[in-house]
Scaffold this motif. Structure first.
Motif, PDB file in Angstrom:
ATOM      1  N   GLY A   4       0.608  -1.006  -0.264  1.00  0.00           N
ATOM      2  CA  GLY A   4      -0.005   0.022   0.367  1.00  0.00           C
ATOM      3  C   GLY A   4       1.270   1.411   0.198  1.00  0.00           C
ATOM      4  O   GLY A   4       2.077   0.822   0.622  1.00  0.00           O
ATOM      5  N   LEU A   5       0.599   2.453  -0.693  1.00  0.00           N
ATOM      6  CA  LEU A   5       1.559   3.659  -0.915  1.00  0.00           C
ATOM      7  C   LEU A   5       0.443   4.938  -0.814  1.00  0.00           C
ATOM      8  O   LEU A   5      -0.911   4.530  -1.225  1.00  0.00           O
ATOM      9  N   ARG A   6       0.300   5.644   0.057  1.00  0.00           N
ATOM     10  CA  ARG A   6      -0.327   6.752  -0.296  1.00  0.00           C
ATOM     11  C   ARG A   6       0.446   8.776  -0.179  1.00  0.00           C
ATOM     12  O   ARG A   6       1.577   8.130   0.741  1.00  0.00           O
ATOM     13  N   ILE A   7       0.226   9.119  -1.175  1.00  0.00           N
ATOM     14  CA  ILE A   7       1.069  10.100  -0.552  1.00  0.00           C
ATOM     15  C   ILE A   7       0.455  11.437  -0.694  1.00  0.00           C
ATOM     16  O   ILE A   7      -0.675  11.490  -1.137  1.00  0.00           O
TER      17      ILE A   7
ATOM     18  N   PHE B 109       4.791  -2.590   3.901  1.00  0.00           N
ATOM     19  CA  PHE B 109       5.048  -3.658   3.217  1.00  0.00           C
ATOM     20  C   PHE B 109       4.966  -4.522   4.455  1.00  0.00           C
ATOM     21  O   PHE B 109       4.747  -4.742   5.753  1.00  0.00           O
ATOM     22  N   VAL B 110       4.969  -5.672   3.149  1.00  0.00           N
ATOM     23  CA  VAL B 110       5.298  -7.325   4.195  1.00  0.00           C
ATOM     24  C   VAL B 110       6.668  -7.532   4.556  1.00  0.00           C
ATOM     25  O   VAL B 110       7.238  -6.940   4.416  1.00  0.00           O
ATOM     26  N   ARG B 111       6.119  -7.832   5.785  1.00  0.00           N
ATOM     27  CA  ARG B 111       7.568  -7.810   6.264  1.00  0.00           C
ATOM     28  C   ARG B 111       8.541  -8.631   6.332  1.00  0.00           C
ATOM     29  O   ARG B 111       7.570 -10.785   6.193  1.00  0.00           O
ATOM     30  N   ILE B 112       9.000  -9.426   5.451  1.00  0.00           N
ATOM     31  CA  ILE B 112       9.986 -10.637   5.656  1.00  0.00           C
ATOM     32  C   ILE B 112      11.291 -10.441   6.581  1.00  0.00           C
ATOM     33  O   ILE B 112      11.542  -9.724   6.623  1.00  0.00           O
ATOM     34  N   LEU B 113      11.458 -12.344   6.699  1.00  0.00           N
ATOM     35  CA  LEU B 113      12.478 -12.641   7.609  1.00  0.00           C
ATOM     36  C   LEU B 113      13.620 -12.020   7.460  1.00  0.00           C
ATOM     37  O   LEU B 113      13.963 -12.395   6.135  1.00  0.00           O
ATOM     38  N   LYS B 114      14.769 -11.395   8.069  1.00  0.00           N
ATOM     39  CA  LYS B 114      16.105 -11.618   8.075  1.00  0.00           C
ATOM     40  C   LYS B 114      16.051 -10.106   6.868  1.00  0.00           C
ATOM     41  O   LYS B 114      17.359 -10.212   5.792  1.00  0.00           O
ATOM     42  N   SER B 115      14.711  -9.191   6.710  1.00  0.00           N
ATOM     43  CA  SER B 115      14.948  -8.226   6.055  1.00  0.00           C
ATOM     44  C   SER B 115      14.533  -7.102   6.054  1.00  0.00           C
ATOM     45  O   SER B 115      13.058  -6.780   5.352  1.00  0.00           O
TER      46      SER B 115
END
Length: 143
Positions: free
Chosen positions: A28-31, A64-70
């Protein structure tokens, strides 16, 4: 029909920082761009004499989707370290591209990190929600 306008959708948009770094799995993105206005009011007149622009504020909020170790820190989007590291963290440029035409839809200059939140719910994928302040926003019409 080829003469019909093409709408922008999330399926077409990709977010990059500093030209080449894809901003992970952005969901998702909001500006937001706000031009601050100041009324010129004078004694003896109930109506404002003028309304003058006095500032501009640009805010970028991304999910953002939380990616493990990233983490966002490892990707270079978020400052890490002591006071000096945070205060010296460089401004970024964010660009939203139409991945079908590979053209810039929005360019956001002078981006600095402000807030990040982590959202974990039963049965859902963990998310990171980020708010950033910026100096300028350009759409596809350019500066």
């Amino acid at each position: 029909r080829s003469d019909m306008p093409t709408p922008i959708s999330g399926a077409r948009a990709r977010l990059f920082f500093n030209g080449t770094t894809l901003a992970g799995w952005c969901t998702g993105l909001r500006i937001s761009e706000t031009i601050q206005l100041q009324r010129i009011n004078v004694l003896g007149n109930i109506d404002s004499e003028e309304i003058e622009p006095v500032g501009r504020q640009v805010t970028l909020t991304a999910d953002f989707v939380r990616i493990l170790k990233s983490s966002l820190q490892e990707q270079g989007f978020w400052p890490r370290g002591d006071t000096a590291a945070v205060t010296n963290f460089p401004e970024m440029t964010a660009v939203v591209y139409d991945q079908i035409t590979d053209e810039a839809i929005y360019t956001i200059e002078g981006v600095l990190c402000e807030t990040r939140n982590f959202d974990m719910q039963t049965g859902n994928i963990a998310n990171v929600n980020v708010t950033m302040q910026a100096r300028r926003l350009y759409d596809e019409a350019g500066p």
